[in-house]
Design a protein around this motif. Structure first.
Motif, PDB file in Angstrom:
ATOM      1  N   CYS A  15      12.079   2.619  -3.337  1.00 44.25           N
ATOM      2  CA  CYS A  15      11.294   3.051  -2.176  1.00 44.25           C
ATOM      3  C   CYS A  15       9.912   2.405  -2.185  1.00 44.25           C
ATOM      4  N   ALA A  16       9.267   2.386  -3.342  1.00 41.91           N
ATOM      5  CA  ALA A  16       7.937   1.781  -3.440  1.00 41.91           C
ATOM      6  C   ALA A  16       8.006   0.284  -3.157  1.00 41.91           C
ATOM      7  N   MET A  17       9.021  -0.379  -3.682  1.00 43.54           N
ATOM      8  CA  MET A  17       9.172  -1.811  -3.434  1.00 43.54           C
ATOM      9  C   MET A  17       9.466  -2.081  -1.965  1.00 43.54           C
ATOM     10  N   HIS A  18      10.228  -1.190  -1.341  1.00 40.80           N
ATOM     11  CA  HIS A  18      10.516  -1.347   0.086  1.00 40.80           C
ATOM     12  C   HIS A  18       9.227  -1.283   0.908  1.00 40.80           C
ATOM     13  N   LEU A  19       8.327  -0.369   0.543  1.00 41.46           N
ATOM     14  CA  LEU A  19       7.044  -0.291   1.234  1.00 41.46           C
ATOM     15  C   LEU A  19       6.249  -1.585   1.079  1.00 41.46           C
ATOM     16  N   VAL A  20       6.223  -2.120  -0.136  1.00 46.31           N
ATOM     17  CA  VAL A  20       5.502  -3.375  -0.386  1.00 46.31           C
ATOM     18  C   VAL A  20       6.098  -4.500   0.455  1.00 46.31           C
ATOM     19  N   TYR A  23       5.281  -4.054   4.255  1.00 45.16           N
ATOM     20  CA  TYR A  23       3.874  -4.238   4.632  1.00 45.16           C
ATOM     21  C   TYR A  23       3.189  -5.225   3.678  1.00 45.16           C
ATOM     22  N   PRO A  24       3.650  -6.469   3.637  1.00 42.10           N
ATOM     23  CA  PRO A  24       3.115  -7.441   2.668  1.00 42.10           C
ATOM     24  C   PRO A  24       1.619  -7.726   2.853  1.00 42.10           C
ATOM     25  N   ASP A  25       1.106  -7.558   4.057  1.00 47.69           N
ATOM     26  CA  ASP A  25      -0.316  -7.791   4.287  1.00 47.69           C
ATOM     27  C   ASP A  25      -1.168  -6.548   4.043  1.00 47.69           C
ATOM     28  N   GLY A  26      -0.529  -5.416   3.862  1.00 52.84           N
ATOM     29  CA  GLY A  26      -1.265  -4.170   3.718  1.00 52.84           C
ATOM     30  C   GLY A  26      -1.119  -3.489   2.366  1.00 52.84           C
ATOM     31  N   ILE A  27      -0.042  -3.790   1.658  1.00 50.80           N
ATOM     32  CA  ILE A  27       0.202  -3.146   0.356  1.00 50.80           C
ATOM     33  C   ILE A  27       0.455  -4.233  -0.681  1.00 50.80           C
ATOM     34  N   GLU A  28      -0.334  -4.207  -1.730  1.00 44.03           N
ATOM     35  CA  GLU A  28      -0.179  -5.192  -2.800  1.00 44.03           C
ATOM     36  C   GLU A  28       0.993  -4.826  -3.706  1.00 44.03           C
ATOM     37  N   PHE A  31       1.087  -1.885  -6.140  1.00 38.45           N
ATOM     38  CA  PHE A  31       1.293  -0.519  -5.658  1.00 38.45           C
ATOM     39  C   PHE A  31       2.389   0.193  -6.438  1.00 38.45           C
ATOM     40  N   VAL A  32       3.444  -0.530  -6.776  1.00 37.42           N
ATOM     41  CA  VAL A  32       4.587   0.096  -7.457  1.00 37.42           C
ATOM     42  C   VAL A  32       4.128   0.718  -8.771  1.00 37.42           C
ATOM     43  N   ASP A  33       3.427  -0.054  -9.593  1.00 39.31           N
ATOM     44  CA  ASP A  33       2.937   0.469 -10.871  1.00 39.31           C
ATOM     45  C   ASP A  33       1.889   1.557 -10.663  1.00 39.31           C
TER      46      ASP A  33
END
Length: 62
Positions: A15-20, A23-28, A31-33
């Motif tokens: 789920c966290a990787m899906h968010l990244v 939103y590649p321009d908004g979430i680095e 974020f997962v770690d």
């Protein structure tokens, strides 16, 4: 915010990787770690109110 407790670690990571990825321009990628660090803090603490979680994020400048 605390619904993640019912998910497995693998599901949470997906789920966290899906968010990244969504939103590649908004979430680095970090974020997962960072999410897992935040999850550990929440699990160790008894105060799980949204207000307290928000205060934790603000302490780190998030």
């Amino acid at each position: 915010m605390t619904e993640f407790e019912s998910l497995t670690v693998d599901d949470l990571r997906k789920c966290a990787m899906h968010l990244v990825e969504s939103y590649p321009d908004g979430i680095e990628a970090s974020f997962v770690d960072e999410f897992f660090q935040f999850k550990a803090i929440l699990e160790a603490d008894q105060d799980r109110t949204i207000t307290y979680m928000s205060e934790l994020l603000n302490l780190d400048g998030g």
